[in-house]
Design an enzyme around this catalytic site. Structure first.
Site, short mmCIF file in Angstrom:
data_model
loop_
_atom_site.label_atom_id
_atom_site.label_comp_id
_atom_site.label_asym_id
_atom_site.label_seq_id
_atom_site.Cartn_x
_atom_site.Cartn_y
_atom_site.Cartn_z
N ARG A 57 0.97 -1.04 0.11
CA ARG A 57 -0.02 -0.09 0.13
C ARG A 57 0.77 1.18 0.21
O ARG A 57 1.80 1.42 0.84
CB ARG A 57 -0.77 -0.01 1.20
CG ARG A 57 -1.91 -0.89 1.32
CD ARG A 57 -3.04 -0.78 0.28
NE ARG A 57 -4.28 -1.78 0.22
CZ ARG A 57 -4.20 -2.75 -0.38
NH1 ARG A 57 -3.14 -3.53 -1.03
NH2 ARG A 57 -5.18 -3.57 -0.46
N HIS B 168 -0.57 -1.19 -10.70
CA HIS B 168 -1.14 -2.01 -9.53
C HIS B 168 -1.68 -3.17 -10.16
O HIS B 168 -2.88 -3.64 -10.01
CB HIS B 168 -2.39 -0.81 -8.87
CG HIS B 168 -2.88 -1.47 -7.64
ND1 HIS B 168 -3.57 -0.68 -6.69
CD2 HIS B 168 -2.73 -2.69 -6.97
CE1 HIS B 168 -3.75 -1.39 -5.46
NE2 HIS B 168 -3.21 -2.72 -5.53
N GLU C 2 -4.98 6.58 -6.60
CA GLU C 2 -4.87 5.95 -8.06
C GLU C 2 -6.25 6.17 -8.70
O GLU C 2 -7.25 6.19 -8.35
CB GLU C 2 -4.56 4.53 -7.89
CG GLU C 2 -3.39 3.90 -6.94
CD GLU C 2 -3.22 2.50 -6.89
OE1 GLU C 2 -4.40 1.57 -7.25
OE2 GLU C 2 -2.40 2.25 -6.37
#
Length: 318
Positions: free
Chosen positions: A245, A292, A274
């Site tokens: 994270r 990601h 994001e």
């Protein structure tokens, strides 16, 4: 069974093609891919007739304000483990059931190892320059820091030795790396089980490792726990890897630290805010960035959605 199920944020539009999708044959399953571009007023209208919503991890937040505008909603399913993306108290008050599923450490552990290898070999820079027509060059002039290095014989620091971190430790040992763990008592116990060295002193841990990889859960205790002082304790030739994270690190601290030269580089799969917040990292010359994708691969999606679709079917079955 006639219900309307909305899957939010399937960016790649792949859910309809998974084997797991057959769990809901006969239902109206919609893939709402681009809702993040809608304004706050438009999203409730898009979801108004949904009987169930399936979230892909934390890509969408279901707030009380939004939930109150969805009168047909009876079930929310979170793929993976339940997160703060869902206002569970609001769901309970509104009579909306909440379900979550399991996950697998395999895909994120494998991506972590890929980033460690690619980051150490400066693969991002070489590929970028090759795409521009240059051969074996990462900068206008080949500098010593542009040369990558092997991982064999170097030290990998794993901050958080849980299911993912433990797998990464095994990969590192297979490649001849020395492994040092850091974290809470659970990581110390796991290190003992795996025969891995545990370093309790944070700055000593950061200072001795060639590569640091983060594998911590994000919660109130860990949010922002990695400070500018921690980053400054890393070596000038060290690589920081984060597939966990972005919010574990104080906002803006990593970019400042990279500009200051400690650590020397970063390989990242996670970012604040994001997807827009990724741009500053993707453009940075000392960062290898992926979008990601730690859990984004077919086996994990089959696992996530076989569980999620089965939960929907069982919930609405007479």
């Amino acid at each position: 069974m006639s219900i309307t199920v909305t899957v939010l944020d399937d960016y790649q539009g792949c859910c309809a093609f998974l084997d797991a999708a057959h769990e809901l044959d006969g239902s109206d399953v919609r893939l709402d891919i681009e809702h993040r571009h809608l304004d706050a007023e438009a999203l409730p209208a898009r979801l108004a007739d949904s009987d169930a919503i399936i979230l892909i991890r934390e890509r969408t937040s279901l707030t009380r304000e939004l939930l109150e505008q969805l009168p047909n909603l009876k079930l929310v399913v979170q793929t993976g483990r339940l997160s703060s993306a869902i206002d569970v108290a609001a769901c309970e008050a509104l009579g909306i059931a909440v379900r979550d599923g399991g996950g697998s450490p395999v895909a994120p552990a494998e991506l972590t190892w890929l980033l460690i290898m690619a980051g150490c070999r400066r693969l991002g820079g070489y590929l970028a320059r090759q795409a521009e027509g240059d051969w074996q060059r990462t900068n206008e002039r080949l500098e010593a820091e542009s040369l990558g290095h092997a991982v064999h014989g170097r030290t990998l620091g794993i901050w958080g030795l849980g299911k993912i971190g433990s797998r990464v430790a095994g990969y590192a040992q297979a490649f001849g790396m020395n492994v040092v763990a850091h974290g809470r008592e659970s990581s110390a116990g796991r290190a003992f089980e795996l025969g891995v060295e545990f370093e309790p002193d944070r700055h000593a841990f950061l200072a001795r490792c060639d590569v640091i990889t983060l594998h911590l859960k994000l919660n109130d205790d860990t949010r922002g726990m990695i400070t500018p002082a921690d980053l400054a304790a890393m070596r000038a030739d060290a690589l920081l890897v984060n597939t966990s994270r972005a919010e574990l690190i104080r906002p803006g601290a990593l970019l400042d630290a990279l500009d200051a030269g400690r650590p020397g580089g970063a390989a990242l799969d996670v970012y604040e805010n994001e997807p827009d917040g990724a741009s500053a990292y993707q453009a940075h010359p000392r960062v290898l960035a992926t979008p990601h994708i730690g859990f984004v691969e077919k086996d994990t999606y089959e696992l996530y959605f076989s569980t999620a679709f089965r939960q929907v079917r069982e919930f609405f079955s007479p």
